[in-house]
Enzyme design. Structure first.
Site, mmCIF file in Angstrom:
data_model
loop_
_atom_site.group_PDB
_atom_site.id
_atom_site.type_symbol
_atom_site.label_atom_id
_atom_site.label_comp_id
_atom_site.label_asym_id
_atom_site.label_seq_id
_atom_site.Cartn_x
_atom_site.Cartn_y
_atom_site.Cartn_z
ATOM 1 N N ALA A 171 34.661 12.230 -54.598
ATOM 2 C CA ALA A 171 35.297 12.767 -53.197
ATOM 3 C C ALA A 171 34.684 11.880 -51.916
ATOM 4 O O ALA A 171 33.564 11.485 -52.169
ATOM 5 C CB ALA A 171 35.000 14.128 -53.014
ATOM 6 N N ALA A 182 34.273 11.773 -47.627
ATOM 7 C CA ALA A 182 34.467 12.555 -46.488
ATOM 8 C C ALA A 182 33.689 11.880 -45.128
ATOM 9 O O ALA A 182 33.424 10.651 -45.326
ATOM 10 C CB ALA A 182 33.718 14.053 -46.446
ATOM 11 N N ILE A 230 31.057 12.489 -43.390
ATOM 12 C CA ILE A 230 29.501 12.229 -43.371
ATOM 13 C C ILE A 230 29.110 11.591 -44.774
ATOM 14 O O ILE A 230 28.154 10.844 -44.782
ATOM 15 C CB ILE A 230 29.064 13.738 -43.449
ATOM 16 C CG1 ILE A 230 29.352 14.110 -42.040
ATOM 17 C CG2 ILE A 230 27.241 13.542 -43.428
ATOM 18 C CD1 ILE A 230 28.901 13.673 -40.703
ATOM 19 N N ALA A 231 29.736 11.913 -45.702
ATOM 20 C CA ALA A 231 29.012 11.578 -47.399
ATOM 21 C C ALA A 231 30.131 10.978 -48.277
ATOM 22 O O ALA A 231 31.324 11.338 -48.113
ATOM 23 C CB ALA A 231 28.147 12.639 -47.744
ATOM 24 N N GLN A 232 29.832 10.565 -49.331
ATOM 25 C CA GLN A 232 30.670 10.272 -50.262
ATOM 26 C C GLN A 232 30.019 10.827 -51.723
ATOM 27 O O GLN A 232 28.640 10.586 -51.765
ATOM 28 C CB GLN A 232 30.480 8.687 -50.701
ATOM 29 C CG GLN A 232 31.973 8.108 -51.534
ATOM 30 C CD GLN A 232 32.171 6.739 -51.042
ATOM 31 O OE1 GLN A 232 32.850 6.487 -50.050
ATOM 32 N NE2 GLN A 232 31.895 5.800 -51.763
ATOM 33 N N VAL A 233 30.745 11.558 -52.690
ATOM 34 C CA VAL A 233 30.156 11.985 -53.748
ATOM 35 C C VAL A 233 30.503 11.337 -55.127
ATOM 36 O O VAL A 233 31.619 10.690 -55.299
ATOM 37 C CB VAL A 233 30.641 13.516 -53.935
ATOM 38 C CG1 VAL A 233 30.075 14.026 -55.130
ATOM 39 C CG2 VAL A 233 30.371 14.129 -52.865
ATOM 40 N N ASP A 276 31.843 28.943 -46.056
ATOM 41 C CA ASP A 276 32.950 28.377 -46.664
ATOM 42 C C ASP A 276 33.664 28.589 -47.904
ATOM 43 O O ASP A 276 33.702 27.496 -48.700
ATOM 44 C CB ASP A 276 32.871 26.736 -46.141
ATOM 45 C CG ASP A 276 34.163 25.838 -45.999
ATOM 46 O OD1 ASP A 276 34.975 26.587 -45.714
ATOM 47 O OD2 ASP A 276 33.957 24.766 -46.246
#
Length: 576
Positions: A235, A237, A239-242, A394
């Site tokens: 994934a 986004a 802010i970050a990458q996974v 969330d």
């Protein structure tokens, strides 16, 4: 009433204007930074900024490197300083003092802005503005300017602002998501529109991701820590990458969440100038202070900057695990955080193999009792609201996984909250009232929770609440059926519920609008909490349509125990 709705609309339009100002001004002044001759002429220059049009005695502001700017001061300046706004009730001395403080704060922001970041933001802001202006022109193409009404402009403003936010990048995408999750702060049209805010950020090349991982590991080589890292992200986004990986010292499958390069600098610059823009607007027009623009901007800034530190998310997961252990809950799990392989910009945790709670086929194959699976998740979440240091704020379907062993995994603890005794008392009143269909009790709970200066007709409020609850209860859950064919020719059909975020938000907006009709303004914490409850309501209609959770003895026992044991020193809900 109409005044409150109009005031909320003005607030959002002002926020939209401020956002554009913050981005454009942030870019331009960041490019022309304290060491740039574009602004100063030379590094030794000390330009004089006056709050009036003719020279006055001045006093220099100073920094570690010497005088920076000069601001008008003294009785002569104060005596002749004109009012900035016709409705301004401040004395000239107060205007001078506030102006000096504003300039001082602005100087500090300038000093902390790297020129290269300012240049990139300037170019991006210019491009985003031009593209958005082009879209607006196309929308009204063929219309005479005189034929375009204010109503036409107001109708297009939410979608135009969303498109601008998406083009401006991570900071404004996160800001859009904040608007979408804050129906108690922003008008319905904007909340609904920003539900569509797309996090279409680019995927960072794996080599750059590897460099960040290596930097966060310090002296240890990346190959000595991870046996492998999948270069294709699971994934990505704003802010970050996974990425999926294998931990070398244990052989376990893990996922690593890596902060994107430069995102911290960009957020810091954008949010600082956004805050300065709101403060400048309030300085020029003190009437805007009642809209709390600067306070909202500061809350957003603090919230987003905290999200950059992955150690906070790691602590949230550890707190949740401590809560599960102390509560003897073994049907719900949370990813384990590997502290030695985690840092401010790197988060390493066990990989959870499961399917979303809304996947009917997976639940049927993983759990022999879907109703019990749902109650485990709901009961655990409700208990965590009161008994854990923080609760998961969330719980959409992607963050609740049903594992192959039938357990439920809570993942992604980037957004959590804590709750105050006042809000908890309101939740209890709502729960008891809903279980007993006592709408007067529900109305009283909401009145005591919300801020209002008017007398509320609780009997009428209760009748309207009844209608709203009945409307929610009659909503159907949409199920999507998909057919697949394997390589052997075997056909399978899978079913998945469509838990529409927009539907949940619309219900929440109905609650907020109903409160506004009776002069009640709910805090943002309540809206955040209620949204999670609405998610579980959707899941109940899917997994256990005949179940009435609030009348279920298992959930009631937990709520009663929490009411007895709950500490009284909790703070208000704060999402981050």
């Amino acid at each position: 009433d109409t005044r409150r709705i109009r005031g909320a609309m003005v607030r959002t339009m002002a926020v939209g204007l401020v956002v554009a100002m913050g981005c454009l001004c942030g870019g331009v002044t960041g490019f022309a930074g304290p060491r740039s001759p574009v602004l100063w002429g030379s590094t030794k220059a000390q330009p004089s900024i006056s709050l009036r049009s003719r020279p006055v005695p001045s006093r220099p502001l100073s920094s570690s490197s010497g005088p920076i700017m000069q601001v008008a001061s003294g009785s002569r300046a104060a005596d002749t300083l004109p009012n900035i706004n016709l409705g301004d009730t401040r004395t000239p001395e107060e205007v001078v003092r506030e102006g000096r403080e504003l300039v001082q704060e602005g100087v500090q922001v300038l000093l902390q802005t790297p020129p290269q970041i300012g240049l990139r933001r300037t170019l991006l802001a210019a491009r985003a503005g031009l593209l958005t202006a082009r879209d607006v022109a196309r929308t009204f193409q063929g219309k005479q300017l005189a034929d375009i009404t204010q109503k036409d402009l107001e109708k297009e403003l939410p979608s135009t602002l969303r498109a601008l936010f998406e083009r401006l990048g991570p900071t404004y995408i996160k800001l859009g998501q904040f608007i979408a999750s804050s129906p108690t702060l922003f008008p319905a049209a904007y909340v609904e529109e920003f539900q569509k805010c797309l996090d279409n950020t680019e995927t960072i090349p794996f080599e750059r991701i590897k460099r960040i991982v290596q930097a966060e590991l310090g002296t240890r080589k990346i190959d000595d820590v991870f046996s492998s890292i999948d270069p294709v992200p699971l994934a990505t986004a704003s802010i970050a990458q996974v990425h999926a990986a294998t931990l070398k010292r244990t052989g376990e499958d893990v996922v690593i969440k890596v902060q994107k390069p430069g995102v911290g600098d960009v957020l810091g610059v954008d949010l600082s100038f956004l805050l300065m823009a709101t403060k400048t607007l309030e300085f020029l027009n003190p009437e805007l202070k009642r809209l709390s623009l600067a306070n909202i901007a500061e809350d957003i800034r603090n919230t987003m900057l905290e999200e950059l530190d992955f150690r906070k998310e790691a602590n949230n997961m550890r707190d949740f695990q401590t809560f599960l252990t102390s509560s003897n809950i073994d049907k719900v799990v949370v990813p384990f955080v590997f502290a030695e392989e985690s840092s401010e910009r790197l988060l390493t945790m066990t990989r959870m193999y499961g399917r979303p709670l809304t996947d009917l086929e997976a639940i049927a194959s993983y759990s022999s009792d879907p109703e019990a699976t749902l109650l485990n998740a709901l009961n655990t979440w409700m208990m965590s609201v009161a008994a854990c240091k923080s609760f998961h704020a969330d719980v959409h379907a992607g963050n609740l996984l049903v594992l192959e062993n039938g357990k439920v995994a809570f993942i992604d603890f980037g957004i959590v909250g804590t709750i105050s005794p006042k809000t908890w008392a309101a939740v209890e009143g709502l729960a008891r009232g809903l279980a007993d269909q006592d709408y007067n009790m529900m109305a009283m709970a909401l009145v005591q929770l919300g801020a209002t200066s008017d007398e509320v007709d609780t009997a009428a409020f209760a009748r309207d609440l009844r209608e709203l609850v009945q409307k929610v209860e009659t909503l159907d859950v949409d199920v999507l059926l998909t057919a697949d064919q394997s390589v052997t020719g075997e056909r399978t059909v899978s079913a998945q519920v469509l838990t529409d975020d927009q539907e949940v938000t619309r219900i929440l907006l109905d609650v907020v609008a109903l409160g506004q009709e009776y002069g009640i303004k709910f805090p943002r914490d309540f809206g955040l909490l209620l949204k999670q409850v609405l998610y579980f309501d959707r899941y109940t209609k899917l997994l256990a349509p005949t179940l009435e959770p609030l009348n279920d003895s298992r959930l009631q026992d937990s709520l009663e125990a929490l009411s007895r044991d709950r500490p009284n020193d909790a703070t208000d809900v704060q999402a981050w």
